[in-house]
Write a protein that holds these residues in place. Structure first.
Motif, PDB file in Angstrom:
ATOM      1  N   ARG A  94     -20.853 -69.565  11.268  1.00  0.00           N
ATOM      2  CA  ARG A  94     -22.137 -69.496  11.969  1.00  0.00           C
ATOM      3  C   ARG A  94     -21.887 -69.412  13.472  1.00  0.00           C
ATOM      4  NH1 ARG A  94     -26.815 -74.142  11.840  1.00  0.00           N
ATOM      5  NH2 ARG A  94     -28.244 -73.093  13.230  1.00  0.00           N
ATOM      6  N   PRO A  95     -21.653 -68.222  14.007  1.00  0.00           N
ATOM      7  CA  PRO A  95     -21.341 -68.077  15.435  1.00  0.00           C
ATOM      8  C   PRO A  95     -22.580 -68.241  16.313  1.00  0.00           C
ATOM      9  CG  PRO A  95     -21.333 -65.933  14.371  1.00  0.00           C
ATOM     10  CD  PRO A  95     -21.564 -66.953  13.297  1.00  0.00           C
ATOM     11  N   ASP A  96     -22.966 -69.483  16.501  1.00  0.00           N
ATOM     12  CA  ASP A  96     -24.168 -69.833  17.250  1.00  0.00           C
ATOM     13  C   ASP A  96     -23.760 -70.823  18.334  1.00  0.00           C
ATOM     14  OD1 ASP A  96     -26.412 -71.350  18.105  1.00  0.00           O
ATOM     15  OD2 ASP A  96     -27.486 -70.956  16.250  1.00  0.00           O
ATOM     16  N   ALA A  97     -23.872 -70.422  19.590  1.00  0.00           N
ATOM     17  CA  ALA A  97     -23.390 -71.244  20.704  1.00  0.00           C
ATOM     18  C   ALA A  97     -24.094 -72.595  20.762  1.00  0.00           C
ATOM     19  CB  ALA A  97     -23.557 -70.497  22.022  1.00  0.00           C
ATOM     20  N   GLU A  98     -25.394 -72.630  20.574  1.00  0.00           N
ATOM     21  CA  GLU A  98     -26.128 -73.900  20.655  1.00  0.00           C
ATOM     22  C   GLU A  98     -25.734 -74.824  19.508  1.00  0.00           C
ATOM     23  OE1 GLU A  98     -28.455 -76.976  22.025  1.00  0.00           O
ATOM     24  OE2 GLU A  98     -27.641 -75.222  23.038  1.00  0.00           O
ATOM     25  N   ASN A  99     -25.591 -74.280  18.315  1.00  0.00           N
ATOM     26  CA  ASN A  99     -25.151 -75.078  17.165  1.00  0.00           C
ATOM     27  C   ASN A  99     -23.764 -75.669  17.436  1.00  0.00           C
ATOM     28  OD1 ASN A  99     -25.434 -75.989  14.337  1.00  0.00           O
ATOM     29  ND2 ASN A  99     -23.729 -74.592  13.995  1.00  0.00           N
ATOM     30  N   MET A 100     -22.860 -74.862  17.997  1.00  0.00           N
ATOM     31  CA  MET A 100     -21.510 -75.333  18.292  1.00  0.00           C
ATOM     32  C   MET A 100     -21.533 -76.393  19.383  1.00  0.00           C
ATOM     33  SD  MET A 100     -18.385 -75.352  17.527  1.00  0.00           S
ATOM     34  CE  MET A 100     -18.363 -73.987  16.382  1.00  0.00           C
ATOM     35  N   ALA A 101     -22.375 -76.210  20.384  1.00  0.00           N
ATOM     36  CA  ALA A 101     -22.482 -77.195  21.461  1.00  0.00           C
ATOM     37  C   ALA A 101     -22.962 -78.537  20.913  1.00  0.00           C
ATOM     38  CB  ALA A 101     -23.432 -76.686  22.549  1.00  0.00           C
ATOM     39  N   ILE A 102     -23.959 -78.504  20.042  1.00  0.00           N
ATOM     40  CA  ILE A 102     -24.462 -79.739  19.424  1.00  0.00           C
ATOM     41  C   ILE A 102     -23.359 -80.393  18.601  1.00  0.00           C
ATOM     42  CG2 ILE A 102     -26.073 -80.655  17.698  1.00  0.00           C
ATOM     43  CD1 ILE A 102     -28.052 -78.440  18.677  1.00  0.00           C
TER      44      ILE A 102
END
Length: 120
Positions: A54-62
């Motif tokens: 799931r290449p999602d920057a906000e998800n990774m930041a969380i």
């Protein structure tokens, strides 16, 4: 493209190899084994696999920020276990007490974190 089962097996083999390597290094050089175990290798591998899924920057930041906050309650275990062992507590009891302490601190973090504005 590998099947999901092949991917899961590969992830399990890499994880198992990491644990075995840490144990083998620790047998010969305890401080070096501890250093390797303390590296955030599992977290980094987890982030890589999560990003691929799931290449999602906000998800990774969380995810990365929550990982930081969840590491904190685990740290006292690494002081409690040696203290208990040096006080003559048997290994399995010391390990169990350290794990129970960590669980209690995780529950506390899960309860207090959101109240303090942490995204857990």
């Amino acid at each position: 493209m590998p099947t999901p089962v092949v991917g899961l097996i590969a992830k399990a083999l890499v994880s198992g190899a990491l644990i075995v390597a840490i144990a083998e290094i620790g047998k010969r050089l305890p401080a070096v084994g501890a250093l390797v175990a303390s590296l955030p290798l599992v977290s980094v591998l987890g982030m890589i696999l999560l990003w691929r899924a799931r290449p999602d920057a906000e998800n990774m930041a969380i995810h990365a920020e929550a990982t930081f906050w969840y590491v904190l309650p685990s740290l006292p275990m690494f002081l409690a276990i040696p203290a208990l062992l040096r006080a003559g507590v048997p290994f399995w009891l010391a390990l169990g007490a350290g794990c129970l302490l960590t669980i209690a601190l995780y529950l506390l973090m899960m309860n207090l974190g959101p109240r303090l504005g942490l995204r857990l």
